[in-house]
Design a protein around this motif. Structure first.
Motif, PDB file in Angstrom:
ATOM      1  N   GLY A 165       0.835  -1.201   0.000  1.00 17.14           N
ATOM      2  CA  GLY A 165       0.000   0.000   0.000  1.00 17.14           C
ATOM      3  C   GLY A 165       0.872   1.255   0.000  1.00 17.14           C
ATOM      4  O   GLY A 165       0.630   2.195  -0.749  1.00 17.14           O
ATOM      5  N   LYS A 202       2.436   1.935  -3.298  1.00 12.73           N
ATOM      6  CA  LYS A 202       1.464   2.426  -4.291  1.00 12.73           C
ATOM      7  C   LYS A 202       1.345   3.952  -4.237  1.00 12.73           C
ATOM      8  O   LYS A 202       1.090   4.597  -5.260  1.00 12.73           O
ATOM      9  CB  LYS A 202       0.103   1.769  -4.047  1.00 12.73           C
ATOM     10  CG  LYS A 202      -0.832   1.935  -5.225  1.00 12.73           C
ATOM     11  CD  LYS A 202      -2.055   1.069  -5.126  1.00 12.73           C
ATOM     12  CE  LYS A 202      -2.953   1.369  -6.312  1.00 12.73           C
ATOM     13  NZ  LYS A 202      -4.100   0.527  -6.395  1.00 12.73           N
ATOM     14  N   LYS A 203       1.558   4.481  -3.043  1.00 12.41           N
ATOM     15  CA  LYS A 203       1.481   5.947  -2.913  1.00 12.41           C
ATOM     16  C   LYS A 203       2.585   6.610  -3.726  1.00 12.41           C
ATOM     17  O   LYS A 203       2.444   7.722  -4.212  1.00 12.41           O
ATOM     18  CB  LYS A 203       1.624   6.339  -1.429  1.00 12.41           C
ATOM     19  CG  LYS A 203       0.374   6.023  -0.628  1.00 12.41           C
ATOM     20  CD  LYS A 203       0.544   6.455   0.817  1.00 12.41           C
ATOM     21  CE  LYS A 203      -0.474   5.754   1.693  1.00 12.41           C
ATOM     22  NZ  LYS A 203       0.033   5.420   3.030  1.00 12.41           N
ATOM     23  N   TYR A 263      -8.291  -2.483   3.183  1.00 10.55           N
ATOM     24  CA  TYR A 263      -7.209  -2.486   2.187  1.00 10.55           C
ATOM     25  C   TYR A 263      -7.763  -2.023   0.838  1.00 10.55           C
ATOM     26  O   TYR A 263      -7.646  -2.707  -0.174  1.00 10.55           O
ATOM     27  CB  TYR A 263      -6.592  -3.886   2.085  1.00 10.55           C
ATOM     28  CG  TYR A 263      -5.963  -4.363   3.371  1.00 10.55           C
ATOM     29  CD1 TYR A 263      -4.615  -4.140   3.638  1.00 10.55           C
ATOM     30  CD2 TYR A 263      -6.724  -5.018   4.350  1.00 10.55           C
ATOM     31  CE1 TYR A 263      -4.032  -4.556   4.825  1.00 10.55           C
ATOM     32  CE2 TYR A 263      -6.162  -5.438   5.542  1.00 10.55           C
ATOM     33  CZ  TYR A 263      -4.815  -5.199   5.777  1.00 10.55           C
ATOM     34  OH  TYR A 263      -4.242  -5.614   6.950  1.00 10.55           O
ATOM     35  N   PHE A 320      -6.829  -0.049  -1.280  1.00  8.83           N
ATOM     36  CA  PHE A 320      -5.891   0.225  -2.377  1.00  8.83           C
ATOM     37  C   PHE A 320      -5.673  -0.997  -3.280  1.00  8.83           C
ATOM     38  O   PHE A 320      -5.044  -0.900  -4.318  1.00  8.83           O
ATOM     39  CB  PHE A 320      -4.547   0.704  -1.810  1.00  8.83           C
ATOM     40  CG  PHE A 320      -3.943  -0.253  -0.814  1.00  8.83           C
ATOM     41  CD1 PHE A 320      -3.223  -1.350  -1.241  1.00  8.83           C
ATOM     42  CD2 PHE A 320      -4.103  -0.055   0.562  1.00  8.83           C
ATOM     43  CE1 PHE A 320      -2.657  -2.236  -0.335  1.00  8.83           C
ATOM     44  CE2 PHE A 320      -3.546  -0.943   1.476  1.00  8.83           C
ATOM     45  CZ  PHE A 320      -2.833  -2.037   1.020  1.00  8.83           C
TER      46      PHE A 320
END
Ligand code: SAM
Ligand code: SF4
Length: 480
Positions: free
Chosen positions: A106, A109-110, A137, A139
């Protein structure tokens, strides 16, 4: 992601039948991926992370084959643009491991707006898991299960096309077996081959029948065709995969046993070694033992899960054999094939296991003299019959039993292995040793590992190796 594509038209034009539909979506995904890569000015990468057993490893090769065809580049880093977790749920800590690692994904991914995350495999077949993913979750881009893994091209196309919401596609079950989709083998010279899917045995501790569905055998013609194609492509060793290979053929129109299938596989030119996994003791036939004993190609290895040595526990596990029957199978195997290695799975701390029950397990370990064993502490799986049984022994007692079992198993395995020191054996050279470049790591027919001095040119060949020194569960050797 690419929102310009006319998704409605792509779906309207899609063939209805399989595998044509998925082959079509591979092409569509390839087009979208090319657009994304052009915009990004670089290639997009993928990483398929496998948790669990050989079945999952084989499924991951299928996922990987599809992604290669779409044009993604393979990496072995979770920094990849597309990360797929192929999950296991046999024990609870397998689930915890996945949740733990998802957090890291996660975060990455940012930093990477192109990043896509997919989750599949056994764990996704559990309702509470999907609920948790939805809630905590968000994302994650794609969630699919074990029954529709063949739909991966279509689902990935949807992710690439920029669907905003988490795509969740879980099937309750299926009879469908889709053949002829691309596969990317990890090794050029050896491969797993699914001969059946699912399991009908319902051992009371086990979640597999619930997450992998009813037992279905693949047609022998499809299996043989796949292996023939592999052999032409350089595969020398195949591992036939099923939760209970000994019941292969049940439900097929044509009458065929697992032993008969083995005889057919043996005839395939180019295949030099045949392995299989897993054999359930309740269905291990004399016919199979005969076929193995008379074969030059079938490896001298039988993985025969014991689970427990106590008749009472075996009954409550729904295993359908006794300690005596199990030991008689071991005796028969060793009588017909003195050089066979017998390995096993054992669970400690099943609900209600007493000290006497545990001692019965130790007794089998001592009598069967396993060449290796996977030992597990019982893990409660919600929805299985054992989950509602009285737990019995406390955690500390179970841990003490586990440690005692492990010690015993390791001592006997080392003694068994030492008996082969000095022999010259056939070894399939598999890869360069991970720690020492001058060594090649290979596997004996009985599944033991050998490290020997050699050149990478022998990788993929079966070579003669003298076993110089036994190190417990592996050997150092010299090529002769
Ligand atoms: N089909 C195979 C068989 O018949 O044994 C094995 C399948 S299972 C994925 C692999 C092993 O996991 C089993 O043999 C068993 O020892 C272990 N296992 C399954 N469920 C378990 C549980 N709830 N707790 C601990 N170990 C478990
Ligand atoms: Fe699970 Fe038993 Fe089926 Fe093996 S045979 S997968 S242990 S239910």
């Amino acid at each position: 992601m690419n929102k310009n594509t006319d998704i409605t038209k792509v779906f309207a034009d899609a063939p209805a039948g399989e595998p044509e539909r998925q082959l079509y979506f591979i092409e569509q995904a390839k087009n979208v991926l090319e657009d994304i890569e052009r915009e990004a000015g670089r290639k997009l990468t993928y990483d398929v992370v496998t948790f669990g057993c050989q079945m999952n490893a084989r499924d991951s090769e299928k996922l990987s084959g599809i992604l290669d065809k779409m044009g993604f580049e393979q990496t072995d880093s979770e920094d990849a643009d597309y990360v797929i977790y192929n999950t296991c749920t046999v024990r609870e800590n397998a689930n915890n491991k996945v949740y733990g690692r998802l957090g890291g994904l996660g975060n990455s991914k940012k930093k990477n707006p192109l990043k896509m995350i997919a989750l599949c495999g056994c764990m996704m077949q559990e309702e509470n898991v999907v609920t948790k993913l939805r809630e905590s979750y968000r994302f994650v881009d794609l969630v699919f299960g074990t029954h529709n893994i063949f739909k991966f091209p279509e689902l990935t196309y949807r992710v690439l096309s920029g669907e905003d919401d988490m795509i969740i596609d879980i099937w309750e079950g299926t009879q469908e077996i889709v053949e002829e989709l691309p596969v990317n083998r990890k090794f050029a010279f050896k491969s797993g081959v699914n001969i059946m899917f699912g399991c009908d045995n319902f051992c009371t501790y086990c979640i597999v029948p619930y997450v992998r569905g009813r037992e279905r055998s693949r047609k022998p013609a499809d299996i043989l065709h796949e292996i023939e194609t592999m052999a032409k492509d350089g595969v020398k060793e195949v591992m036939l995969l099923g939760q209970n290979v000994n019941s292969y053929g049940k439900g097929l129109d044509e009458k065929i046993t697992f032993a008969e299938l083995l005889r057919e596989v043996e005839k395939i030119e180019g295949i030099e070694r045949i392995r299989f996994m897993t054999s359930h003791p309740k269905d291990l036939s004399d016919e199979l033992i005969e076929v193995m004993a008379s074969s030059d190609k079938i490896c001298r290895h039988m993985h025969l899960p014991l689970q427990s040595g106590s008749d009472e526990i075996l009954k409550r596990m729904n295993r359908h054999y006794t300690k005596e029957r199990y030991l008689s199978l071991v005796a028969k195997l060793r009588e017909k094939m003195p050089d066979i290695a017998i390995t096993t799975d054992i669970i400690v701390g099943f609900p209600g296991e007493t000290e006497e029950d545990f001692e019965e397990t130790i007794d089998v370990v001592e009598k069967a003299r396993f060449d290796s064993a996977f030992t597990f502490i019982y893990s409660k799986r919600t929805g299985t019959p054992a989950a509602s049984m009285d737990p019995g022994a406390d955690e500390a007692t179970v841990k003490k039993r586990f440690d005692k079992l492990l010690k015993q198993v390791q001592m006997i395995a080392a003694e068994q292995a030492a008996t082969h020191t000095g022999e010259v054996v056939k070894v399939l050279a598999e890869q360069r040793n991970e720690h020492d470049d001058s060594l090649i790591t290979g596997r004996m027919s009985n599944n033991s590992t050998v490290h020997f001095k050699g050149d990478v040119s022998c990788i993929g060949s079966i070579v003669d190796v003298h076993l110089d020194e036994c190190k417990g569960f592996y050997y150092y050797g010299t090529m002769v």
